[in-house]
Scaffold this active site. Structure first.
Site, short mmCIF file in Angstrom:
data_model
loop_
_atom_site.label_atom_id
_atom_site.label_comp_id
_atom_site.label_asym_id
_atom_site.label_seq_id
_atom_site.Cartn_x
_atom_site.Cartn_y
_atom_site.Cartn_z
N LYS A 265 -8.63 0.13 -21.95
CA LYS A 265 -9.48 0.22 -20.09
C LYS A 265 -9.48 1.90 -20.16
O LYS A 265 -8.82 2.88 -20.71
CB LYS A 265 -8.58 0.38 -18.66
N ASP B 129 -15.83 -1.01 -7.61
CA ASP B 129 -16.51 -0.83 -6.92
C ASP B 129 -17.40 -1.95 -6.77
O ASP B 129 -18.37 -2.56 -5.82
CB ASP B 129 -17.99 0.73 -6.22
N ALA C 240 -0.89 0.33 -9.39
CA ALA C 240 0.04 0.84 -9.71
C ALA C 240 0.23 0.95 -8.33
O ALA C 240 -0.08 0.93 -7.34
CB ALA C 240 0.92 2.31 -10.40
N CYS D 239 -6.87 5.86 -16.04
CA CYS D 239 -6.55 6.66 -14.53
C CYS D 239 -6.29 7.85 -14.72
O CYS D 239 -5.97 8.61 -15.33
CB CYS D 239 -5.05 5.79 -14.55
N GLY E 78 -10.60 -4.23 -8.06
CA GLY E 78 -9.66 -3.80 -7.86
C GLY E 78 -9.11 -3.68 -6.76
O GLY E 78 -8.49 -4.68 -6.13
C1 LIG Z 1 -4.33 2.37 -5.89
C2 LIG Z 1 -4.51 2.07 -6.75
C3 LIG Z 1 -3.54 1.94 -8.78
C4 LIG Z 1 -4.45 2.13 -9.39
N1 LIG Z 1 -3.90 1.90 -10.40
C5 LIG Z 1 -3.91 2.00 -12.20
C6 LIG Z 1 -3.48 1.80 -13.14
O1 LIG Z 1 -1.98 1.91 -13.01
N2 LIG Z 1 -3.84 1.88 -14.36
C7 LIG Z 1 -5.35 1.98 -14.40
O2 LIG Z 1 -5.85 1.70 -16.13
N3 LIG Z 1 -5.89 1.70 -13.13
C8 LIG Z 1 -5.43 1.95 -11.98
N4 LIG Z 1 -6.52 2.62 -10.91
C9 LIG Z 1 -7.79 1.89 -11.25
C10 LIG Z 1 -8.11 0.42 -11.24
O3 LIG Z 1 -7.19 -0.22 -12.03
C11 LIG Z 1 -9.99 0.46 -10.88
O4 LIG Z 1 -10.28 0.93 -12.68
C12 LIG Z 1 -10.58 1.69 -9.95
O5 LIG Z 1 -9.66 0.81 -8.93
C13 LIG Z 1 -11.90 0.94 -9.65
O6 LIG Z 1 -12.14 -0.44 -9.34
P1 LIG Z 1 -12.18 -0.88 -7.42
O7 LIG Z 1 -13.35 0.01 -7.65
O8 LIG Z 1 -12.71 -2.41 -8.10
O9 LIG Z 1 -11.03 -0.42 -7.55
C14 LIG Z 1 -6.48 2.46 -9.56
C15 LIG Z 1 -6.34 1.99 -8.73
C16 LIG Z 1 -5.97 1.95 -7.51
C17 LIG Z 1 -7.00 2.00 -6.57
#
Ligand SMILES: Cc1cc2nc3c(=O)[nH]c(=O)nc-3n(C[C@H](O)[C@H](O)[C@H](O)COP(=O)(O)O)c2cc1C
Length: 336
Positions: free
Chosen positions: A142, A205, A21, A103, A227
């Site tokens: 998810k 990560d 988001a 989330c 992400g």
């Molecule tokens: C700024 C931000 C917004 C996020 N918004 C959502 C979202 O809207 N829906 C969701 O399922 N996960 C959301 N997440 C979680 C990410 O999809 C992801 O699961 C999480 O960041 C871990 O992955 P990463 O380590 O690759 O960042 C969000 C994460 C961040 C950092």
């Protein structure tokens, strides 16, 4: 990683831009797709349709112009509302519906949505059946590995999902209680992958080609969600894709390419959001792109005070021109 299918769609690769988001808006999705992502997922859209009339929600629901297949994430805690929201988004052009049970954000969890739902397996079952029955496009889910470390029910939820007709499952290797702390763990994801026969994607990560290789090997999953590592670095998808295919690392993009991508991103943000909102949203992206470059801190302090699209672009050009001048070598490979 063999070809990944979600319902009728075969993805170019199993590298997926995780929904974020405030980040994975249409301009960013288009950029990541062009730079190698196999699939990009929208920011979450609330299932409360009474809130859809805000400018923010309306912009989140523009699916036209999105790279295909268009995956739209919905969030909420009521089965009927989620089913209705899924149907409405399909009418607006969604080709895959993704349900957010991953989330931990307060705004979502206060309404018992997102990962807070994992606590209530009966409600999870009800929601998944309702949404799958409501639309004739693939529905993906998810989740996190569980509610908290004492209640790591990700595996149970995965089986519920498979039974309900969910087409693919993404698992973030943390519990809801972990928020974003500690390291993501992949053992639970591996156990989930072994327990179900639908495609499973690992998340958490993954920030380099080597880490991507490691997580694929450690979990046996079909694909990866990336992400935060894509923020300011949308080319990470092609870097990982190349490494997985060849075992060789691509060189970091040359500064001139980083500049071109960033300016293109800015122009897309300004066009999509309009000048006022576009200028504001551009600030955080620019900060991410330049974070590792020398002089970035001073640049940002000034950049964040600029309030027009042209001046933002001009100042970015100036920044890169300065970097170019200060490089004694050939201007290559500074963007990590
Ligand atoms: C700024 C931000 C917004 C996020 N918004 C959502 C979202 O809207 N829906 C969701 O399922 N996960 C959301 N997440 C979680 C990410 O999809 C992801 O699961 C999480 O960041 C871990 O992955 P990463 O380590 O690759 O960042 C969000 C994460 C961040 C950092």
């Amino acid at each position: 990683m063999s070809a990944v299918r979600i319902g009728p769609y075969t993805l170019r690769n199993g590298l997926i831009l995780a929904p974020m988001a405030g980040v994975t808006d249409q301009p960013f999705r288009q950029l990541c797709k062009r730079l190698g992502a196999g699939l990009v997922v929208s920011e979450m859209v609330t299932s409360d349709m009474s809130l859809w009339n805000t400018r923010k929600s309306r912009l989140r629901m523009i699916h036209e112009g999105d790279p295909e297949p268009r995956s739209v994430q919905i969030a909420g805690g009521d089965a009927q509302m989620l089913a209705d929201a899924a149907r409405a988004n399909v009418e607006l052009g969604a080709q895959i519906i993704d349900i957010n049970m991953g989330c931990p954000a307060k705004k979502v969890c206060n309404k018992a949505a997102g990962s807070a739902l994992l606590k209530d397996e009966d409600l999870v079952t009800e929601i998944l059946h309702a949404v799958v029955a409501a639309v004739d496009v693939p529905v993906t889910l998810k989740i996190r590995t569980g509610w908290d470390r004492a209640n790591k029910n990700g595996l149970t939820v995965a089986k519920i999902a498979e039974q309900a007709g969910i087409t693919a499952l993404a698992v973030h290797g943390r519990t809801r209680a972990d928020l974003y702390t500690g390291e993501a763990e992949y053992d639970t994801i591996a156990a989930i992958k072994r327990a179900v026969s639908i495609p499973v994607f690992a998340n958490g990560d993954i920030d380099s080609p080597e880490k991507a290789r490691y997580v694929l090997d450690a979990t046996g999953v079909d694909g990866l969600l990336i992400g935060r590592a894509a923020q300011g670095r949308p080319w990470i998808f092609r870097e990982i894709e190349h490494f997985l295919l060849t075992g060789e690392k691509l060189p970091a993009p040359e500064l001139i390419e980083v500049e071109r991508i960033l300016l293109e991103h800015l122009a897309a943000l300004h066009a999509f959001y309009g000048d006022v909102m576009g200028v504001r949203i551009a600030r955080k992206h620019v900060g991410w792109y330049l974070a590792t470059l020398p002089g970035a801190r001073e640049f940002r302090a000034h950049f964040n005070r600029l309030d027009g699209p042209q001046i933002q672009c001009a100042y970015v050009r100036e920044f890169f021109a300065e970097r170019d001048k200060s490089l004694t070598g050939d201007g290559k490979g500074v963007a990590a």
